[in-house]
Scaffold this motif. Structure first.
Motif, PDB file in Angstrom:
ATOM      1  N   ARG A   1       5.726  51.874   9.801  1.00  0.00           N
ATOM      2  CA  ARG A   1       4.492  51.093   9.815  1.00  0.00           C
ATOM      3  C   ARG A   1       3.215  51.910   9.732  1.00  0.00           C
ATOM      4  N   ALA A   2       3.320  53.214   9.833  1.00  0.00           N
ATOM      5  CA  ALA A   2       2.114  54.051   9.817  1.00  0.00           C
ATOM      6  C   ALA A   2       2.479  55.504   9.551  1.00  0.00           C
ATOM      7  N   ASN A   3       1.499  56.234   9.075  1.00  0.00           N
ATOM      8  CA  ASN A   3       1.638  57.679   8.983  1.00  0.00           C
ATOM      9  C   ASN A   3       0.875  58.281  10.151  1.00  0.00           C
ATOM     10  N   VAL A   4       1.476  59.271  10.794  1.00  0.00           N
ATOM     11  CA  VAL A   4       0.878  59.905  11.960  1.00  0.00           C
ATOM     12  C   VAL A   4       0.428  61.304  11.559  1.00  0.00           C
ATOM     13  N   LEU A   5      -0.843  61.584  11.801  1.00  0.00           N
ATOM     14  CA  LEU A   5      -1.385  62.907  11.527  1.00  0.00           C
ATOM     15  C   LEU A   5      -1.770  63.548  12.855  1.00  0.00           C
ATOM     16  N   ARG A   6      -1.151  64.664  13.163  1.00  0.00           N
ATOM     17  CA  ARG A   6      -1.490  65.418  14.379  1.00  0.00           C
ATOM     18  C   ARG A   6      -2.542  66.445  13.994  1.00  0.00           C
ATOM     19  N   VAL A   7      -3.741  66.293  14.555  1.00  0.00           N
ATOM     20  CA  VAL A   7      -4.873  67.138  14.210  1.00  0.00           C
ATOM     21  C   VAL A   7      -5.155  68.077  15.385  1.00  0.00           C
ATOM     22  N   THR A   8      -5.024  69.385  15.150  1.00  0.00           N
ATOM     23  CA  THR A   8      -5.285  70.356  16.215  1.00  0.00           C
ATOM     24  C   THR A   8      -6.360  71.329  15.760  1.00  0.00           C
TER      25      THR A   8
ATOM     26  N   HIS B   1      -1.861  52.058   7.608  1.00  0.00           N
ATOM     27  CA  HIS B   1      -2.277  52.456   8.956  1.00  0.00           C
ATOM     28  C   HIS B   1      -2.092  53.960   9.098  1.00  0.00           C
ATOM     29  N   VAL B   2      -3.133  54.610   9.592  1.00  0.00           N
ATOM     30  CA  VAL B   2      -3.087  56.045   9.833  1.00  0.00           C
ATOM     31  C   VAL B   2      -3.392  56.254  11.311  1.00  0.00           C
ATOM     32  N   ILE B   3      -2.441  56.855  12.004  1.00  0.00           N
ATOM     33  CA  ILE B   3      -2.618  57.165  13.421  1.00  0.00           C
ATOM     34  C   ILE B   3      -2.945  58.644  13.535  1.00  0.00           C
ATOM     35  N   LEU B   4      -4.052  58.940  14.200  1.00  0.00           N
ATOM     36  CA  LEU B   4      -4.462  60.324  14.388  1.00  0.00           C
ATOM     37  C   LEU B   4      -4.199  60.735  15.824  1.00  0.00           C
ATOM     38  N   GLU B   5      -3.291  61.679  16.008  1.00  0.00           N
ATOM     39  CA  GLU B   5      -3.056  62.278  17.324  1.00  0.00           C
ATOM     40  C   GLU B   5      -4.105  63.366  17.483  1.00  0.00           C
ATOM     41  N   MET B   6      -5.024  63.170  18.418  1.00  0.00           N
ATOM     42  CA  MET B   6      -6.150  64.095  18.518  1.00  0.00           C
ATOM     43  C   MET B   6      -6.289  64.733  19.893  1.00  0.00           C
ATOM     44  N   ASP B   7      -5.187  64.808  20.648  1.00  0.00           N
ATOM     45  CA  ASP B   7      -5.268  65.454  21.958  1.00  0.00           C
ATOM     46  C   ASP B   7      -5.493  66.953  21.830  1.00  0.00           C
TER      47      ASP B   7
ATOM     48  N   PRO C   1      -6.883  60.698  22.077  1.00  0.00           N
ATOM     49  CA  PRO C   1      -7.963  61.596  21.667  1.00  0.00           C
ATOM     50  C   PRO C   1      -8.432  62.472  22.830  1.00  0.00           C
ATOM     51  N   SER C   2      -8.818  63.690  22.504  1.00  0.00           N
ATOM     52  CA  SER C   2      -9.316  64.600  23.531  1.00  0.00           C
ATOM     53  C   SER C   2     -10.638  64.079  24.093  1.00  0.00           C
ATOM     54  N   VAL C   3     -11.015  64.600  25.227  1.00  0.00           N
ATOM     55  CA  VAL C   3     -12.274  64.215  25.861  1.00  0.00           C
ATOM     56  C   VAL C   3     -13.436  64.477  24.909  1.00  0.00           C
ATOM     57  N   ARG C   4     -13.397  65.600  24.211  1.00  0.00           N
ATOM     58  CA  ARG C   4     -14.475  65.958  23.276  1.00  0.00           C
ATOM     59  C   ARG C   4     -14.598  64.945  22.142  1.00  0.00           C
ATOM     60  N   VAL C   5     -13.469  64.513  21.582  1.00  0.00           N
ATOM     61  CA  VAL C   5     -13.499  63.529  20.498  1.00  0.00           C
ATOM     62  C   VAL C   5     -14.067  62.211  21.016  1.00  0.00           C
ATOM     63  N   LYS C   6     -13.611  61.769  22.189  1.00  0.00           N
ATOM     64  CA  LYS C   6     -14.132  60.539  22.785  1.00  0.00           C
ATOM     65  C   LYS C   6     -15.635  60.624  22.991  1.00  0.00           C
ATOM     66  N   GLU C   7     -16.093  61.759  23.517  1.00  0.00           N
ATOM     67  CA  GLU C   7     -17.529  61.943  23.778  1.00  0.00           C
ATOM     68  C   GLU C   7     -18.356  61.836  22.503  1.00  0.00           C
ATOM     69  N   VAL C   8     -17.904  62.476  21.447  1.00  0.00           N
ATOM     70  CA  VAL C   8     -18.647  62.449  20.187  1.00  0.00           C
ATOM     71  C   VAL C   8     -18.735  61.018  19.648  1.00  0.00           C
ATOM     72  N   LEU C   9     -17.626  60.303  19.667  1.00  0.00           N
ATOM     73  CA  LEU C   9     -17.635  58.924  19.168  1.00  0.00           C
ATOM     74  C   LEU C   9     -18.511  58.023  20.035  1.00  0.00           C
ATOM     75  N   GLU C  10     -18.441  58.211  21.339  1.00  0.00           N
ATOM     76  CA  GLU C  10     -19.267  57.406  22.247  1.00  0.00           C
ATOM     77  C   GLU C  10     -20.747  57.706  22.057  1.00  0.00           C
ATOM     78  N   MET C  11     -21.102  58.980  21.960  1.00  0.00           N
ATOM     79  CA  MET C  11     -22.514  59.360  21.784  1.00  0.00           C
ATOM     80  C   MET C  11     -23.081  58.791  20.488  1.00  0.00           C
ATOM     81  N   ALA C  12     -22.246  58.735  19.458  1.00  0.00           N
ATOM     82  CA  ALA C  12     -22.690  58.202  18.165  1.00  0.00           C
ATOM     83  C   ALA C  12     -22.632  56.674  18.138  1.00  0.00           C
TER      84      ALA C  12
END
Length: 110
Positions: A10-17, A42-48, A80-91
């Motif tokens: 149902r989706a492709n998973v991309l692990r981004v490090t 559907h694209v799932i991004l693993e961003m931890d 998503p990592s704390v940093r990714v969450k912060e950037v999206l929230e700030m924007a």
């Protein structure tokens, strides 16, 4: 930045490090676009493991979301990592993306 791709039914998973900054944003966008052009809805991004995402990386996320929406698909963020969450929230962009605590929950939502 490293990207690992796993295909599921149902989706492709991309692990981004690493860091998604201006120097690799084009590669990040190309990876997302190749999934969409390859037929993924559907694209799932693993961003931890994503230490940082720049505005160029965020633009790539938005472009992919816009491309998938007419197909009934979406970009989904898993752990998503704390940093990714912060950037999206700030924007003010966090409402654009569904976020799940792990990949299994994201896959289960489809």
């Amino acid at each position: 930045m490293d990207i690992e791709i796993r295909e599921h039914k149902r989706a492709n998973v991309l692990r981004v490090t690493g860091r998604v900054d201006a120097s690799v944003a084009a590669k990040f966008e190309e990876s997302l676009q190749s999934q969409i052009e390859g037929g993924a809805t559907h694209v799932i991004l693993e961003m931890d493991g994503t230490d940082y995402i720049s505005s160029a990386g965020v633009r790539a996320l938005i472009a992919a979301q816009k491309a998938l929406k007419p197909k009934g698909g979406a970009v989904i963020l898993a752990q998503p990592s704390v940093r990714v969450k912060e950037v999206l929230e700030m924007a003010g962009l966090d409402p654009l993306f569904r976020v799940f605590p792990d990949t299994e929950a994201a896959l289960g939502s489809l």
